[in-house]
Design a protein around this motif. Structure first.
Motif, mmCIF file in Angstrom:
data_model
loop_
_atom_site.group_PDB
_atom_site.id
_atom_site.type_symbol
_atom_site.label_atom_id
_atom_site.label_comp_id
_atom_site.label_asym_id
_atom_site.label_seq_id
_atom_site.Cartn_x
_atom_site.Cartn_y
_atom_site.Cartn_z
ATOM 1 N N GLU A 38 0.830 -1.196 0.000
ATOM 2 C CA GLU A 38 0.000 0.000 0.000
ATOM 3 C C GLU A 38 0.869 1.252 0.000
ATOM 4 O O GLU A 38 1.971 1.249 0.524
ATOM 5 C CB GLU A 38 -0.893 0.008 1.233
ATOM 6 N N ALA A 39 0.337 2.314 -0.561
ATOM 7 C CA ALA A 39 1.048 3.585 -0.592
ATOM 8 C C ALA A 39 1.068 4.209 0.801
ATOM 9 O O ALA A 39 0.182 3.972 1.623
ATOM 10 C CB ALA A 39 0.360 4.527 -1.576
ATOM 11 N N GLU A 65 -2.289 9.935 -0.468
ATOM 12 C CA GLU A 65 -1.406 8.793 -0.679
ATOM 13 C C GLU A 65 -0.183 9.289 -1.433
ATOM 14 O O GLU A 65 -0.300 9.851 -2.519
ATOM 15 C CB GLU A 65 -2.106 7.693 -1.462
ATOM 16 N N ALA A 66 0.982 9.076 -0.817
ATOM 17 C CA ALA A 66 2.231 9.515 -1.439
ATOM 18 C C ALA A 66 2.553 8.629 -2.639
ATOM 19 O O ALA A 66 2.403 7.409 -2.582
ATOM 20 C CB ALA A 66 3.360 9.459 -0.420
ATOM 21 N N LEU A 67 2.960 9.241 -3.710
ATOM 22 C CA LEU A 67 3.407 8.518 -4.890
ATOM 23 C C LEU A 67 4.843 8.062 -4.666
ATOM 24 O O LEU A 67 5.506 8.548 -3.743
ATOM 25 C CB LEU A 67 3.319 9.426 -6.123
ATOM 26 N N CYS A 99 5.605 12.197 3.487
ATOM 27 C CA CYS A 99 4.656 13.024 4.228
ATOM 28 C C CYS A 99 5.393 14.283 4.663
ATOM 29 O O CYS A 99 6.590 14.250 4.943
ATOM 30 C CB CYS A 99 4.145 12.291 5.469
ATOM 31 N N LYS A 100 4.663 15.403 4.724
ATOM 32 C CA LYS A 100 5.299 16.680 5.052
ATOM 33 C C LYS A 100 4.446 17.427 6.066
ATOM 34 O O LYS A 100 3.223 17.393 6.011
ATOM 35 C CB LYS A 100 5.439 17.515 3.785
ATOM 36 N N ALA A 101 5.112 18.104 7.004
ATOM 37 C CA ALA A 101 4.442 19.016 7.940
ATOM 38 C C ALA A 101 5.260 20.302 7.976
ATOM 39 O O ALA A 101 6.469 20.266 8.178
ATOM 40 C CB ALA A 101 4.347 18.409 9.331
ATOM 41 N N LEU A 139 5.691 17.434 -2.786
ATOM 42 C CA LEU A 139 5.684 17.581 -4.237
ATOM 43 C C LEU A 139 7.132 17.456 -4.708
ATOM 44 O O LEU A 139 8.054 17.601 -3.903
ATOM 45 C CB LEU A 139 5.119 18.941 -4.626
ATOM 46 N N PRO A 140 7.372 17.192 -5.995
ATOM 47 C CA PRO A 140 8.759 17.065 -6.460
ATOM 48 C C PRO A 140 9.630 18.276 -6.099
ATOM 49 O O PRO A 140 10.790 18.124 -5.765
ATOM 50 C CB PRO A 140 8.614 16.921 -7.978
#
Length: 104
Positions: A19-20, A41-43, A48-50, A68-69
Motif C-alpha cells: 500500500e502507498a 497517498e504519497a506517490l 509526508c510533510k508538515a 511535491l517534487p
C-alpha cells in the motif's frame, strides 16, 4: 515443481502490491482532526510533510500533506521568513500518518 512456481509467483505479487504511504492533510486555518480527517497517498518518491510556522516562538499554523517534487530541498529545514517568522518543514516516510502533529 508447479506448486513451488505458483507459490513464488504469489509471494512476488504480494511483495509488489504494498500500500502507498498515507499522510495527514491539513490546509492552513482549516482545523485539523486527530482521527479520521483527510489523507493523501504519497506517490513513489514522495514523503509526508508538515510545515509549522512560528511567530516569536508561538505556532501560528501548520500545513500537512504529501511532498511535491519541488519540496525535496525544503525537507527538514528551518527558514526565517520576514513576513511569517520561522518556517519549519519536516518530512517523513517511516509509517502512515507520520506527519501528524499529535503523538500516538
Amino acid at each position: 515443481m508447479t506448486g513451488i512456481l505458483f507459490f513464488s509467483l504469489a509471494a512476488l505479487l504480494c511483495y509488489t502490491q504494498t500500500e502507498a504511504l498515507k499522510c495527514v492533510v491539513c490546509k492552513m486555518l482549516s482545523g485539523c482532526v486527530r482521527k479520521g480527517g483527510l489523507t493523501c497517498e504519497a506517490l513513489p518518491g514522495q514523503q509526508c510533510k508538515a510545515t509549522h510556522v512560528f511567530k516569536v516562538r508561538i505556532r501560528q499554523f501548520t500545513l500537512q500533506g504529501c511532498t511535491l517534487p519541488e519540496d525535496s530541498h525544503r525537507c527538514n529545514t528551518v527558514k526565517e521568513d520576514k513576513m511569517w517568522g520561522a518556517v519549519n518543514t519536516t518530512c517523513c516516510n517511516n509509517k502512515d500518518l507520520c506527519n501528524s502533529i499529535y503523538e500516538d
